[in-house]
Design an enzyme around this catalytic site. Structure first.
Site, PDB file in Angstrom:
ATOM      1  N   SER A   1      -9.867   1.757   2.828  1.00 27.99           N
ATOM      2  CA  SER A   1      -9.000   2.516   1.976  1.00 27.99           C
ATOM      3  C   SER A   1      -7.972   1.658   1.227  1.00 27.99           C
ATOM      4  O   SER A   1      -7.375   2.137   0.269  1.00 27.99           O
ATOM      5  CB  SER A   1      -8.249   3.566   2.805  1.00 27.99           C
ATOM      6  OG  SER A   1      -7.382   2.946   3.716  1.00 27.99           O
TER       7      SER A   1
ATOM      8  N   LYS B   1       0.849  -1.196   0.000  1.00 30.79           N
ATOM      9  CA  LYS B   1       0.000   0.000   0.000  1.00 30.79           C
ATOM     10  C   LYS B   1       0.886   1.248   0.000  1.00 30.79           C
ATOM     11  O   LYS B   1       1.924   1.268   0.684  1.00 30.79           O
ATOM     12  CB  LYS B   1      -0.905  -0.022   1.236  1.00 30.79           C
ATOM     13  CG  LYS B   1      -1.996   1.033   1.243  1.00 30.79           C
ATOM     14  CD  LYS B   1      -2.903   0.863   2.466  1.00 30.79           C
ATOM     15  CE  LYS B   1      -4.012   1.897   2.521  1.00 30.79           C
ATOM     16  NZ  LYS B   1      -4.912   1.696   3.670  1.00 30.79           N
TER      17      LYS B   1
ATOM     18  N   SER C   1      -9.986  -0.569   7.023  1.00 29.87           N
ATOM     19  CA  SER C   1      -9.383  -0.370   5.701  1.00 29.87           C
ATOM     20  C   SER C   1      -8.677  -1.583   5.106  1.00 29.87           C
ATOM     21  O   SER C   1      -8.292  -1.545   3.935  1.00 29.87           O
ATOM     22  CB  SER C   1      -8.407   0.806   5.739  1.00 29.87           C
ATOM     23  OG  SER C   1      -9.106   2.018   5.691  1.00 29.87           O
TER      24      SER C   1
END
Lengths: 96, 485
Positions: B154, B79, B178
């Site tokens: 997210s 990420k 997330s």
């Protein structure tokens, strides 16, 4: 739901947060923030008398270590992402 | 069967047996990325040449007779809020669009010890704020099951890339769901470890008392192995827990007879889709058949969790994100004549609308005159929520709920209504407030062919129980993956 947040509040909060909203944006953010803050006032209903606040879920205490010199970033590395620098430091506009 | 369909542990076996090279794995994945990435947009930084040269290096490392660990040569997407030395770490924000980290996060150092194959930096909601990956300065990520739908957020990029077979696994971060919510919406496995189990050093902070890094994988075994690889004490993170890391893989495929499962009725709310509810109930019946005891339990203060979260997380964010001022790194408005003008313009132009919204909420909650009513009150209600969980774990080994009230929703559907978007995380948020571990894994597919996720929650540092139950669900509940790409 009564209004909690008005445009004047938004301007004040934006100032505290070093943000800026244009006149075109301000109605929308006022309305959105008002709805959100209205929702979170729900926490006022919970009975928290004699309840200690939680900042961290784990029982942590200060972590101390020996004050020993160790290798860290070089000057070049520290300035690598600087938007503007001169040989002495990060360069910024006039401080007002 | 193509190499990309194999899990990390299967690839690991083949590498150990010298049946495949890391270069062949890299080739298969790069080819897949070439085919589907235009549709998915899971990556912010991706460099073929870097992947191939790294793969060759790892092959040489293996040829030299070095030990092959669980993730040696295994493709992992990272990420883009996890710092990677020499590679851009943008947080999907204009603010950091040119930021190149000068150090590796601790999780990257740990995976480098395995000689893992970093496949790319994955797309996300800006600064990890969002539940749909629509808040990225690098474009929306699409759900591989249905390209008109969001992948969740997210960690939308980490989840979509795993589901679309663009990588074997990925690392995400989870502040209010997330990792778990996008895992649920993309039909994969996502694990949020106990707060402090994994070092946050090098993770760009959103809400420091809630953030935690964790694995997104296609199966529970890979999840356990990847957690094992990244967990452990780190002197660079004073909130990391100093206890041994168990052999998480040993908790899989164990007998769950007599294990006690609580179903918090506050998480089985009316907003949960019927299909989601029935899939979760179906999984619970399977667990009962395997000898687990399933009972309803009440955690009354969970009704405040969403409100508590939307005080605490934005408050911490408003403080953490004050560092982005255009002085030392990141975007700067260059036309300002004074420093205050520069601060304001830099931040107004560099942050997207949702990030600004959360900074505003947090600043308000922390401001003079409101601090006690919002921030301090929220911290006290947080204690009540933690106490509810503590009480429940005296009776039960794990708690189970749906991960997300709905399956993946259409791109644009909730984009204009922040409050409705926030409700996407109603089942996952309480877990972060209590700092406990939880996993999401698939437990069915809806009539519209979208995956449904089930959440298994454990007590502090009881990832073992979470993995035991998740492994039982995985082996008992059958569902079929049917991607649009």
């Amino acid at each position: 739901m009564g209004k909690i947040i008005n445009k004047k509040d938004i301007k004040h909060i934006a100032k505290l947060a070093e943000l800026k909203y244009s006149d075109a944006e301000i109605d929308k953010i006022t309305d959105q923030l008002d709805k959100i803050i209205n929702h979170i006032t729900k926490i006022g209903q919970a009975d928290t008398s004699n309840i200690v606040p939680t900042s961290h879920v784990l029982e942590i205490t200060n972590v101390y270590r020996e004050d020993k010199v160790r290798i860290s970033f070089t000057r070049e590395e520290s300035f690598k992402n600087a938007p503007l620098e001169d040989e002495d430091g990060f360069k910024v506009p006039k401080i007002d | 069967m193509s190499l990309i369909n194999l899990g990390a542990y299967e690839l690991n076996e083949l590498i150990k047996k010298k049946e495949i090279s890391v270069f062949e794995i890299a080739k298969a994945y790069v080819q897949r990325i070439d085919e589907v990435e235009n549709d998915i947009n899971a990556f912010i930084s991706f460099d073929n040449d870097l992947v191939f040269s790294r793969a060759r290096e790892i092959d040489k490392y293996i040829k030299d007779g070095n030990d092959i660990l669980d993730f040696t040569g295994i493709p992992i997407a990272i990420k883009d809020n996890v710092c990677t030395k020499g590679i851009k770490t943008t947080c999907a924000s204009k603010m950091l669009s040119n930021y190149v980290a000068v150090y590796d996060a601790t999780v990257i150092n740990k995976l480098n010890r395995h000689r893992f194959l970093m496949i790319g930096k994955a797309n996300m909601d800006e600064f990890a704020m969002g539940s749909s990956n629509e808040n990225s300065a690098f474009g929306v990520v699409r759900n591989p099951w249905n390209l008109d739908c969001v992948p969740g957020g997210s960690s939308g990029g980490p989840a979509a890339s795993v589901a679309a077979f663009e990588t074997a696994c990925s690392l995400g971060s989870d502040t209010g769901g997330s990792i778990r919510q996008p895992a649920s919406l993309c039909g994969i496995v996502g694990l949020k470890p106990t707060y402090g189990r994994v070092s946050r050093y090098g993770l760009v902070a959103f809400a420091s008392s809630l953030d935690q890094i964790g694995p997104l994988t296609r199966n529970v075994k890979d999840s356990a192995a990847l957690l094992e690889a990244i967990a452990g004490y780190d002197e660079y993170d004073s909130t990391s827990i100093n206890t041994d890391v168990p052999n998480y893989k040993s908790f899989l495929n164990t007998d769950i007879k007599g294990m006690r499962i609580g179903i918090p009725k506050e998480l089985m709310i009316k907003e949960i889709d019927c299909e989601v509810k029935s899939s979760v109930n179906n999984a619970l019946r399977m667990l009962e058949k395997s000898g687990a005891i399933v009972e309803e339990v009440s955690l009354p203060n969970l009704e405040y969790a969403l409100s508590v979260f939307y005080v605490i997380a934005p408050s911490e964010a408003s403080s953490n994100l004050s560092r982005f001022d255009g002085v030392r790194y990141g975007y700067r408005n260059t036309k300002s004549r004074t420093i205050r003008e520069m601060y304001k313009k830099t931040r107004a132009e560099g942050f997207g609308p949702e990030v600004k919204r959360r900074i505003m909420i947090g600043t308000y909650c922390l401001s003079s005159g409101y601090y006690d009513a919002y921030y301090d009150k929220a911290k006290r209600v947080r204690t009540l929520i933690i106490n509810d969980f503590k009480k429940a774990f005296l009776e039960y080994d794990v708690l189970i709920s749906p991960t997300s009230p709905t399956t993946a929703f259409k791109i644009g559907d909730r984009a204009d209504d922040p409050l409705t978007m926030y409700l996407s995380d109603v089942c996952t948020i309480p877990v972060n407030l209590a700092g406990i571990p939880a996993i999401s894994l698939p437990c069915g597919v809806s009539k519209n062919n979208l995956p449904i996720g089930i959440q298994v929650i454990g007590d502090i540092l009881r990832e073992d129980n979470v993995l035991k139950i998740a492994s039982a669900i995985e082996s008992e509940v059958k569902w079929k993956m049917n991607l649009q790409i």
